[in-house]
Design a protein around this motif. Sequence first.
Motif, mmCIF file in Angstrom:
data_model
loop_
_atom_site.group_PDB
_atom_site.id
_atom_site.type_symbol
_atom_site.label_atom_id
_atom_site.label_comp_id
_atom_site.label_asym_id
_atom_site.label_seq_id
_atom_site.Cartn_x
_atom_site.Cartn_y
_atom_site.Cartn_z
ATOM 1 N N LEU A 172 -31.520 70.870 19.264
ATOM 2 C CA LEU A 172 -32.036 72.217 19.475
ATOM 3 C C LEU A 172 -30.930 73.260 19.325
ATOM 4 N N GLU A 173 -29.755 72.966 19.872
ATOM 5 C CA GLU A 173 -28.644 73.903 19.700
ATOM 6 C C GLU A 173 -28.262 74.012 18.224
ATOM 7 N N GLY A 174 -28.293 72.881 17.518
ATOM 8 C CA GLY A 174 -28.000 72.922 16.095
ATOM 9 C C GLY A 174 -29.005 73.749 15.325
ATOM 10 N N VAL A 175 -30.281 73.637 15.704
ATOM 11 C CA VAL A 175 -31.330 74.410 15.040
ATOM 12 C C VAL A 175 -31.150 75.901 15.300
ATOM 13 N N VAL A 176 -30.899 76.261 16.562
ATOM 14 C CA VAL A 176 -30.728 77.674 16.899
ATOM 15 C C VAL A 176 -29.494 78.253 16.208
ATOM 16 N N ALA A 177 -28.371 77.532 16.311
ATOM 17 C CA ALA A 177 -27.151 78.001 15.658
ATOM 18 C C ALA A 177 -27.327 78.046 14.142
ATOM 19 N N GLY A 178 -27.994 77.026 13.586
ATOM 20 C CA GLY A 178 -28.238 77.000 12.145
ATOM 21 C C GLY A 178 -29.080 78.159 11.682
ATOM 22 N N ALA A 179 -30.058 78.567 12.502
ATOM 23 C CA ALA A 179 -30.905 79.708 12.140
ATOM 24 C C ALA A 179 -30.074 80.983 12.070
ATOM 25 N N VAL A 180 -29.207 81.185 13.060
ATOM 26 C CA VAL A 180 -28.365 82.386 13.066
ATOM 27 C C VAL A 180 -27.386 82.355 11.893
ATOM 28 N N VAL A 181 -26.766 81.192 11.671
ATOM 29 C CA VAL A 181 -25.826 81.051 10.561
ATOM 30 C C VAL A 181 -26.518 81.336 9.237
ATOM 31 N N THR A 182 -27.720 80.810 9.068
ATOM 32 C CA THR A 182 -28.439 80.983 7.805
ATOM 33 C C THR A 182 -28.785 82.439 7.562
ATOM 34 N N VAL A 183 -29.184 83.156 8.606
ATOM 35 C CA VAL A 183 -29.474 84.585 8.460
ATOM 36 C C VAL A 183 -28.222 85.326 7.998
ATOM 37 N N ILE A 184 -27.079 84.984 8.587
ATOM 38 C CA ILE A 184 -25.829 85.647 8.212
ATOM 39 C C ILE A 184 -25.426 85.297 6.787
ATOM 40 N N THR A 185 -25.543 84.010 6.423
ATOM 41 C CA THR A 185 -25.093 83.588 5.093
ATOM 42 C C THR A 185 -26.002 84.059 3.966
ATOM 43 N N THR A 186 -27.209 84.534 4.293
ATOM 44 C CA THR A 186 -28.038 85.137 3.244
ATOM 45 C C THR A 186 -27.452 86.461 2.773
ATOM 46 N N MET A 187 -26.475 86.975 3.516
ATOM 47 C CA MET A 187 -25.793 88.209 3.109
ATOM 48 C C MET A 187 -24.451 87.902 2.447
ATOM 49 N N THR A 188 -24.199 86.610 2.174
ATOM 50 C CA THR A 188 -22.954 86.212 1.523
ATOM 51 C C THR A 188 -23.275 85.535 0.195
ATOM 52 N N ASN A 189 -22.264 84.879 -0.375
ATOM 53 C CA ASN A 189 -22.460 84.237 -1.674
ATOM 54 C C ASN A 189 -23.446 83.075 -1.631
ATOM 55 N N LEU A 190 -23.770 82.551 -0.443
ATOM 56 C CA LEU A 190 -24.708 81.432 -0.370
ATOM 57 C C LEU A 190 -26.125 81.836 -0.754
ATOM 58 N N ILE A 191 -26.400 83.134 -0.809
ATOM 59 C CA ILE A 191 -27.726 83.574 -1.245
ATOM 60 C C ILE A 191 -27.976 83.105 -2.682
ATOM 61 N N VAL A 192 -26.909 82.993 -3.477
ATOM 62 C CA VAL A 192 -27.045 82.496 -4.854
ATOM 63 C C VAL A 192 -27.528 81.052 -4.839
ATOM 64 N N LEU A 193 -26.962 80.246 -3.943
ATOM 65 C CA LEU A 193 -27.380 78.843 -3.817
ATOM 66 C C LEU A 193 -28.826 78.761 -3.342
ATOM 67 N N TYR A 194 -29.177 79.550 -2.322
ATOM 68 C CA TYR A 194 -30.540 79.522 -1.794
ATOM 69 C C TYR A 194 -31.557 79.896 -2.871
ATOM 70 N N ARG A 195 -31.242 80.923 -3.642
ATOM 71 C CA ARG A 195 -32.162 81.348 -4.703
ATOM 72 C C ARG A 195 -32.280 80.294 -5.799
ATOM 73 N N HIS A 196 -31.176 79.624 -6.083
ATOM 74 C CA HIS A 196 -31.208 78.569 -7.110
ATOM 75 C C HIS A 196 -32.083 77.405 -6.653
ATOM 76 N N ILE A 197 -31.912 76.994 -5.386
ATOM 77 C CA ILE A 197 -32.744 75.909 -4.858
ATOM 78 C C ILE A 197 -34.203 76.336 -4.795
ATOM 79 N N GLU A 198 -34.430 77.594 -4.433
ATOM 80 C CA GLU A 198 -35.797 78.106 -4.396
ATOM 81 C C GLU A 198 -36.456 78.018 -5.772
ATOM 82 N N LYS A 199 -35.704 78.394 -6.790
ATOM 83 C CA LYS A 199 -36.227 78.337 -8.155
ATOM 84 C C LYS A 199 -36.564 76.907 -8.559
ATOM 85 N N LEU A 200 -35.659 75.973 -8.231
ATOM 86 C CA LEU A 200 -35.908 74.572 -8.552
ATOM 87 C C LEU A 200 -37.129 74.040 -7.805
#
Length: 256
Positions: A172-200
Amino acid sequence: MGTLFLSFLVAIGGAVGLVIMSRTFDLETYTTRVFPLIPILYAIVYEMLEKRKTGKAKPIPPSQAKEEMKAAAATIFQNITVERIVLDVGVSYMIKFGLEVVLTAVYLSVGHYSFADAYGVFNIETVGRFLRGDHPWLGGSEGVLILALIALITGLGTGLWIGSTTRALPILEGVVAGAVVTVITTMTNLIVLYRHIEKLAEETVQNFGYVTHIGFAVVISLQVLLYGLWSGLAYRAKCKREARAAAKKAAKKSRK
């Protein structure tokens, strides 16, 4: 170990079920909002399976259901504080930032570039570029692979930290922390990775005759699920180490 992966499969099955339901009943608008709750389902299913396996679960009379639910919720989120989540997020971002600094050093060394050649004159904008992860070595076809490696190592490292140090429920702590981390990283270069996986993901779904627009929610939820999985695995490994150490200590005492 089996419970961890079974819970993970149940959560993934729930995600697939939402995709199919949204396609069948034209509910994409609503399922997009529900999708981020899938990681929480993972943590809840894991706890239910663990209690069932250990035989601690028991029927709850209707008159006590409300009180039991409140007590269970308080127990589940015990020791998951804002300070703890901020620390988890800080560890995650430091791992990511450290990896990018190392990769930048390798890029400058191998390419025989100076820092000014690659990033220009150092100023406040240069700091912003590093925080966003806007690096010249991410260009080209290998950029997505490098981002995937950064995301994988960051998730594993953060999960190892959480599983080894938490006093709360690790998944549960991993899920909560992961959610916050993911929100933050969508404003970094990882958004490129997320969009690429989304496209695939969307292309794969379309090959099976489905058309869906919740691919990004799927990607984000999977990222959060993985943080919970890594944290659970690390916690299990720590428990096994502690059990072996206790057994060796007991064996030494018995010899004396």
